[in-house]
Every structure is written in C-alpha cells, then in structure tokens.
Design a protein around this motif. Sequence first.
Motif, mmCIF file in Angstrom:
data_model
loop_
_atom_site.group_PDB
_atom_site.id
_atom_site.type_symbol
_atom_site.label_atom_id
_atom_site.label_comp_id
_atom_site.label_asym_id
_atom_site.label_seq_id
_atom_site.Cartn_x
_atom_site.Cartn_y
_atom_site.Cartn_z
ATOM 1 N N GLN A 4 0.813 -1.102 -0.145
ATOM 2 C CA GLN A 4 -0.022 0.150 -0.004
ATOM 3 C C GLN A 4 0.856 1.302 0.093
ATOM 4 O O GLN A 4 0.195 2.330 0.133
ATOM 5 C CB GLN A 4 -0.857 0.047 1.203
ATOM 6 N N GLY A 5 2.100 1.221 -0.357
ATOM 7 C CA GLY A 5 3.020 2.212 -0.178
ATOM 8 C C GLY A 5 4.301 1.940 0.310
ATOM 9 O O GLY A 5 4.533 0.842 0.460
ATOM 10 N N ASP A 6 5.195 2.984 0.710
ATOM 11 C CA ASP A 6 6.579 2.589 0.893
ATOM 12 C C ASP A 6 6.502 2.104 2.445
ATOM 13 O O ASP A 6 6.063 2.987 3.399
ATOM 14 C CB ASP A 6 7.625 3.981 1.037
ATOM 15 N N SER A 7 7.007 0.815 2.689
ATOM 16 C CA SER A 7 7.026 0.517 4.051
ATOM 17 C C SER A 7 8.091 1.148 4.746
ATOM 18 O O SER A 7 8.976 1.537 4.128
ATOM 19 C CB SER A 7 7.195 -0.891 4.201
ATOM 20 N N GLU A 11 2.370 6.067 8.364
ATOM 21 C CA GLU A 11 0.836 5.746 7.826
ATOM 22 C C GLU A 11 -0.093 6.632 8.699
ATOM 23 O O GLU A 11 -0.870 7.090 8.164
ATOM 24 C CB GLU A 11 0.599 4.529 8.017
ATOM 25 N N ILE A 12 0.074 6.468 10.139
ATOM 26 C CA ILE A 12 -0.712 7.219 10.980
ATOM 27 C C ILE A 12 0.136 8.136 11.857
ATOM 28 O O ILE A 12 1.066 7.549 12.343
ATOM 29 C CB ILE A 12 -1.465 6.280 11.784
ATOM 30 N N GLU A 13 -0.257 9.277 11.973
ATOM 31 C CA GLU A 13 0.555 10.282 12.846
ATOM 32 C C GLU A 13 -0.371 10.819 13.947
ATOM 33 O O GLU A 13 -1.298 11.439 13.497
ATOM 34 C CB GLU A 13 1.165 11.452 11.969
ATOM 35 N N ILE A 14 -0.093 10.504 15.099
ATOM 36 C CA ILE A 14 -1.063 11.091 16.146
ATOM 37 C C ILE A 14 -0.308 12.109 17.220
ATOM 38 O O ILE A 14 0.805 11.735 17.419
ATOM 39 C CB ILE A 14 -1.610 9.835 16.883
ATOM 40 N N ARG A 15 -0.880 13.309 17.342
ATOM 41 C CA ARG A 15 -0.167 14.255 17.752
ATOM 42 C C ARG A 15 -1.115 14.802 18.929
ATOM 43 O O ARG A 15 -2.074 15.369 18.754
ATOM 44 C CB ARG A 15 0.150 15.454 17.073
ATOM 45 N N THR A 40 3.694 2.730 7.775
ATOM 46 C CA THR A 40 3.121 1.723 6.695
ATOM 47 C C THR A 40 3.462 0.291 6.476
ATOM 48 O O THR A 40 4.837 0.319 6.442
ATOM 49 C CB THR A 40 3.381 2.391 5.138
ATOM 50 N N GLY A 41 2.412 -0.625 6.416
ATOM 51 C CA GLY A 41 2.734 -2.001 6.363
ATOM 52 C C GLY A 41 3.383 -2.545 7.738
ATOM 53 O O GLY A 41 3.633 -3.759 7.684
ATOM 54 N N GLU A 42 2.956 -1.790 8.684
ATOM 55 C CA GLU A 42 3.442 -2.256 10.137
ATOM 56 C C GLU A 42 2.433 -3.316 10.517
ATOM 57 O O GLU A 42 0.940 -2.970 10.579
ATOM 58 C CB GLU A 42 3.709 -1.215 10.873
ATOM 59 N N PHE A 43 2.563 -4.339 11.541
ATOM 60 C CA PHE A 43 1.590 -4.999 12.328
ATOM 61 C C PHE A 43 1.822 -4.560 13.672
ATOM 62 O O PHE A 43 2.574 -4.633 14.404
ATOM 63 C CB PHE A 43 1.780 -6.678 12.365
ATOM 64 N N PHE A 44 1.084 -3.499 14.181
ATOM 65 C CA PHE A 44 1.056 -2.630 15.086
ATOM 66 C C PHE A 44 0.106 -3.055 16.152
ATOM 67 O O PHE A 44 -1.197 -3.235 16.049
ATOM 68 C CB PHE A 44 0.920 -1.214 14.818
ATOM 69 N N THR A 45 0.475 -3.263 17.456
ATOM 70 C CA THR A 45 -0.478 -3.798 18.493
ATOM 71 C C THR A 45 -0.773 -2.569 19.524
ATOM 72 O O THR A 45 0.438 -2.120 20.042
ATOM 73 C CB THR A 45 -0.062 -5.133 19.121
ATOM 74 N N LEU A 46 -1.926 -2.372 20.018
ATOM 75 C CA LEU A 46 -2.123 -1.847 21.210
ATOM 76 C C LEU A 46 -2.530 -2.818 22.144
ATOM 77 O O LEU A 46 -3.784 -3.515 22.021
ATOM 78 C CB LEU A 46 -3.516 -0.600 21.077
ATOM 79 N N LEU A 47 -1.729 -2.823 23.340
ATOM 80 C CA LEU A 47 -1.787 -3.920 24.486
ATOM 81 C C LEU A 47 -2.141 -3.146 25.656
ATOM 82 O O LEU A 47 -1.411 -2.192 26.069
ATOM 83 C CB LEU A 47 -0.660 -4.543 24.375
ATOM 84 N N THR A 195 -0.765 -8.728 1.946
ATOM 85 C CA THR A 195 -1.512 -7.669 1.317
ATOM 86 C C THR A 195 -0.621 -6.343 1.490
ATOM 87 O O THR A 195 -0.935 -5.337 0.822
ATOM 88 C CB THR A 195 -3.150 -7.280 2.230
ATOM 89 N N GLY A 196 0.265 -6.295 2.403
ATOM 90 C CA GLY A 196 0.986 -5.050 2.773
ATOM 91 C C GLY A 196 0.319 -4.250 3.622
ATOM 92 O O GLY A 196 0.744 -2.991 3.802
#
Length: 368
Positions: A4-7, A11-15, A40-47, A195-196
């Motif tokens: 889906q883009g350059d890994s 992808e998401i920027e929260i400020r 981008t392309g990350e498997f990110f977890t909120l734990l 899927t990326g």
Amino acid sequence: MTGQGDSGSVEIEIRDLSKVFGQGAAAFRALNTINLEIRTGEFFTLLGPSGCGKTTLLRVIAGFEQPSAGSLRINGKEVAGLGPNARPVNTVFQNYALFPHMTVAQNIGFGLKMLGRPRAEVEATTAEMLALVKMEAMAGRKPSEISGGQQQRVALARALAPRPRVLLLDEPLSALDLKLRKEMQSELKRLQSETGITFIFVTHDQEEALTMSDRIAVMSAGNILQLGTPNDIYHAPSERFVADFIGDTNFLDLPVASVSGDSAGVTLPGGKAATARLPAGMLPVLGEKVTTVIRPEQAQMVEPGAGDLDGVVENAVFFGTDTHVHLRLDDGQPFILRRQNSAETAEPVAGTRMGLRLSPGALRVLKG
Ligand code: ATP
C-alpha cells in the motif's frame, strides 16, 4: 493485492491527541495526550488491561469517535472531524457482525457493492478474497452454516475487500478457542504480509501481542507507557507496570553500590555484587535501593553457594516443556525461576536449598 505504499513511511501520525467522555464533574479522560506514529505496512498492536483506552484509540482512528483535542493524520491527511466512510480504513470487530441472510460471497462483496463498484469488479475481488482466506469451497454457505473460525475469516475478507490502507482489528480472536486462536494468529500474519496493509490490532493478551506484532504500544489509564518491538518490551521494560503486564517476572529491590555509565553496581541478597542496566537518563543515589527486574528464564539452578543468589524451593509447577520453581531468597524476597525440562530432569522438591546463577545482562533497573 500487494503493498500500500513505502513500508517505513508514516501511515498514521497522532499528535497530542486526547479523548474526554462526558462533561463537568462526570468528565472522564480516556486518552491522555497520545503521541504516536504507525508505519506503513506495520503490524502494530495496542496492548493493555481492560479500560486502558485501547478500544477508544482504535475507534478514534476509525472515525467512530472524534478526538477532544489533537490531530490525527492518515497517509499525510488530517482526518479529525471526518466520519468512518471518509477514511481509508476498515474495522474487524470481535463479534464478526456478518449479515446472517447473505452467503459468504455476498458478505464479502457487500462493501464493494455499496461503494457502487461495477459488478465484474465486485465478483473478481470477492473471488480473490475468498482465495486469500481459503474459503472458496464455502462461498455459497450462510454464516450459520460455517464455524466460528470460518466466520472470522469471512469478516476479515469482507474488511479487506475494499482495499483499505489500514485495517483495524478490535480483539478479533477473543471469541475463538485456544487452538483456533493460534491458527488465526498465523493466518492474520500471513494476510498482513501478503496484502502489505497496515494492521492495528487491539488485545489485552500479552502473548498474542508478542507473537504477532512488529511493534507494540503498552497502554495504561489512557497513556502509552512504552512503545517498542516485542523484544524491547519483553527484555527491556521501562517501568514496573510494563514488566508486570508482559509475562512472568521477578522484581528485586537492591541497594546501589556504584554507578558507571548506563549501569549500576548492585548488592544481591546474600551480599554478592552484580551489574544492572540503567534506563536512559536515570541516576540512582548510592546506598539507596532501586527496583530491578529479571525474567524467570534468566537464572539457572546451581549448587547452593555456587551462584549469585541462594534460596529455598517453596513449590514447583510442571508445565510440560518447562517447570516454574517458586523460591524464597535468603533475604525473604520471592523469586520465580523457569527451567526447561527434558525427560531426565528431576522435579525440584519443596524445602530444597539451591543456588541461582544469573545470566549476563539479566538484571535491569526500572524507572518506577
Ligand atoms: P476493554 O479491553 O475492556 O475493551 P479498553 O482498554 O479497550 O478496555 P476502552 O473501551 O477504550 O478500554 O475504555 C477506556 C475507558 O473509557 C473506560 O474506563 C471506559 O469506561 C471509558 N469509556 C469508553 N467509552 C465511553 C463512553 N462512550 N462514555 C464514557 N466513558 C467511556
């Protein structure tokens, strides 16, 4: 369906994002000035534990909730204020939420149909998604005619079909039994790498987070306490809450004898000296106690007096591949040791005195 883009790009920027529910005396701050970048392309977890704000953060990213303050960019575009349909994201919920009267294939194609995509495209994408989640043989069945794990695959396929940039997953495996959950964990990893798409996964299960994620944000009471790879979070927890939440662990309060660079010389129960890594920027006071953390597999059983510490076995719990040995150290502090088993290893007997040798680099000082 590929990347889906350059890994590596953001992808998401929260400020400085906050979310307050209610007003006045009833106001409740569910998210407290969150700053976060998801690549981008990350498997990110909120734990985090129940009530820490992880679902609220996911819902804010999805657009089901609006932030009370701060900014949220997806692929460089500010989305605060926009609804879910105006964002390049899709959500998989815990309860699947499949349409009962539609077949598997109709469920998967539904979102695309609603978007007004041509019939040929809906059919082609549905076929592609059915293959991706290995459900081709069940395309004509209704949700009531397939298992819970299969329903979860259909829910995933349906969410992936419109090719979102970001897939949000809110405890999607918690309704499945343990064996199926393990299978779906590797399935999710496979779907993500094929899927990326950037996956943001919410869970309170530390093992699930450690095995699946590229990076984890550990949350408590509306704050992100630590952000890092599973290895960082497990081996270098920054504070007691994180160390305690992620797996079994030992905390030893030890007096500081010396400080040198990023490590401190500490005195172990029984009087032997050891070195403990310090967190960045921490300067402990000589003679005062610090809390150190040591994982149960970072100590080995040796003869009494032959190691760094001594203690007495209180009980041993056999888990098959390993045994957890609960000890009382000579100064009264408890200690859990995890020993790898083989057919020859004898189970430790309560009341036995034993020595413990700490692995090099095993001790770390915690911030709080
Ligand atoms: P769980 O694992 O139990 O779902 P969570 O970490 O996902 O927990 P959230 O659902 O994000 O937690 O909730 C965080 C806090 O915000 C909780 O104390 C919750 O009661 C509160 N909260 C969530 N939604 C609302 C709401 N609409 N109004 C008021 N308070 C809310």
